[in-house]
Design a protein around this motif. Structure first.
Motif, PDB file in Angstrom:
ATOM      1  N   GLU A  43       0.842  -1.193   0.000  1.00  0.00           N
ATOM      2  CA  GLU A  43       0.000   0.000   0.000  1.00  0.00           C
ATOM      3  C   GLU A  43       0.878   1.243   0.000  1.00  0.00           C
ATOM      4  O   GLU A  43       1.668   1.456   0.912  1.00  0.00           O
ATOM      5  CB  GLU A  43      -0.906  -0.006   1.226  1.00  0.00           C
ATOM      6  CG  GLU A  43      -1.882  -1.155   1.238  1.00  0.00           C
ATOM      7  CD  GLU A  43      -2.738  -1.186   2.495  1.00  0.00           C
ATOM      8  OE1 GLU A  43      -2.709  -0.215   3.278  1.00  0.00           O
ATOM      9  OE2 GLU A  43      -3.427  -2.186   2.684  1.00  0.00           O
ATOM     10  N   PRO A  45      -0.224   4.946  -0.789  1.00  0.00           N
ATOM     11  CA  PRO A  45      -1.122   6.023  -1.205  1.00  0.00           C
ATOM     12  C   PRO A  45      -0.353   7.253  -1.669  1.00  0.00           C
ATOM     13  O   PRO A  45       0.676   7.606  -1.106  1.00  0.00           O
ATOM     14  CB  PRO A  45      -1.940   6.316   0.056  1.00  0.00           C
ATOM     15  CG  PRO A  45      -1.148   5.753   1.181  1.00  0.00           C
ATOM     16  CD  PRO A  45      -0.339   4.630   0.624  1.00  0.00           C
ATOM     17  N   ASN A  48       1.980   7.179  -7.909  1.00  0.00           N
ATOM     18  CA  ASN A  48       1.475   6.704  -9.195  1.00  0.00           C
ATOM     19  C   ASN A  48       2.574   5.914  -9.899  1.00  0.00           C
ATOM     20  O   ASN A  48       3.681   5.772  -9.376  1.00  0.00           O
ATOM     21  CB  ASN A  48       0.948   7.855 -10.055  1.00  0.00           C
ATOM     22  CG  ASN A  48       2.020   8.863 -10.372  1.00  0.00           C
ATOM     23  OD1 ASN A  48       3.199   8.558 -10.424  1.00  0.00           O
ATOM     24  ND2 ASN A  48       1.602  10.103 -10.604  1.00  0.00           N
ATOM     25  N   ARG A  67       5.868   9.952  -3.489  1.00  0.00           N
ATOM     26  CA  ARG A  67       4.528  10.539  -3.449  1.00  0.00           C
ATOM     27  C   ARG A  67       4.471  11.809  -4.276  1.00  0.00           C
ATOM     28  O   ARG A  67       5.410  12.582  -4.323  1.00  0.00           O
ATOM     29  CB  ARG A  67       4.144  10.877  -2.011  1.00  0.00           C
ATOM     30  CG  ARG A  67       3.909   9.654  -1.176  1.00  0.00           C
ATOM     31  CD  ARG A  67       3.536  10.011   0.217  1.00  0.00           C
ATOM     32  NE  ARG A  67       2.230  10.680   0.209  1.00  0.00           N
ATOM     33  CZ  ARG A  67       1.501  10.843   1.281  1.00  0.00           C
ATOM     34  NH1 ARG A  67       1.897  10.421   2.442  1.00  0.00           N
ATOM     35  NH2 ARG A  67       0.340  11.448   1.208  1.00  0.00           N
ATOM     36  N   ASP A  69       2.136  14.416  -3.719  1.00  0.00           N
ATOM     37  CA  ASP A  69       1.028  14.985  -2.951  1.00  0.00           C
ATOM     38  C   ASP A  69       1.047  16.510  -2.901  1.00  0.00           C
ATOM     39  O   ASP A  69       0.275  17.107  -2.170  1.00  0.00           O
ATOM     40  CB  ASP A  69       1.024  14.416  -1.533  1.00  0.00           C
ATOM     41  CG  ASP A  69       2.306  14.677  -0.772  1.00  0.00           C
ATOM     42  OD1 ASP A  69       2.348  14.404   0.424  1.00  0.00           O
ATOM     43  OD2 ASP A  69       3.276  15.170  -1.368  1.00  0.00           O
ATOM     44  N   GLY A 108      -3.218   3.242  -5.629  1.00  0.00           N
ATOM     45  CA  GLY A 108      -2.372   3.267  -4.450  1.00  0.00           C
ATOM     46  C   GLY A 108      -1.934   1.903  -3.940  1.00  0.00           C
ATOM     47  O   GLY A 108      -1.262   1.824  -2.921  1.00  0.00           O
TER      48      GLY A 108
END
Length: 129
Positions: A43, A45, A48, A67, A69, A108
């Motif tokens: 996992e 999150p 991509n 990430r 983000d 994710g």
């Protein structure tokens, strides 16, 4: 076949500072054994496909997820998630056919398919007359 895909660390996710700006966290994983090989789910999150780096050196498989983000042209008003990248290392058994490893990223969740070599797969032997 025991301990074919072994995480180098069995502890829950641990934050480790690597730079002044970002830290790495070990993603939580699930490992399943099928008749043809192993499936590893991690996992990650906020990661991509373009943010993934998978390397294999000897029998060490390293997953790194960066990430994405940040929102261009904006400032953070409130944040509950830590601005961390992901990194985890696994030791692979020689029974895994590293030339046929397959990876995909979906919502994710990173999925890695690790097929067994033909010589270690169970097979049925027929009895002749």
């Amino acid at each position: 076949m025991k301990n074919t895909v072994v995480p180098q660390r069995e502890a829950p996710p641990v934050y480790r500072e690597t730079t002044a700006e970002r830290a790495y966290v070990s993603p939580e994983v699930n490992i399943f054994e099928t008749k043809d090989g192993f499936v590893l789910e991690a996992e990650m999150p906020g990661v991509n496909r373009d943010g993934l780096a998978i390397t294999l050196e000897g029998n060490a498989l390293t997953l790194v997820g960066h990430r994405s983000d940040e929102f261009p042209g904006s400032g953070v008003l409130y944040r509950e998630s830590k601005p961390a990248h992901f990194r985890r290392v696994f030791e692979l058994d020689p029974a895994i056919d590293t030339g046929k490893i397959n990876a995909r990223m979906e919502q994710g969740v990173f999925t890695l398919t690790l097929p067994k070599t033909e010589k270690v797969k169970p097979r049925k032997i027929t009895v002749g007359e």
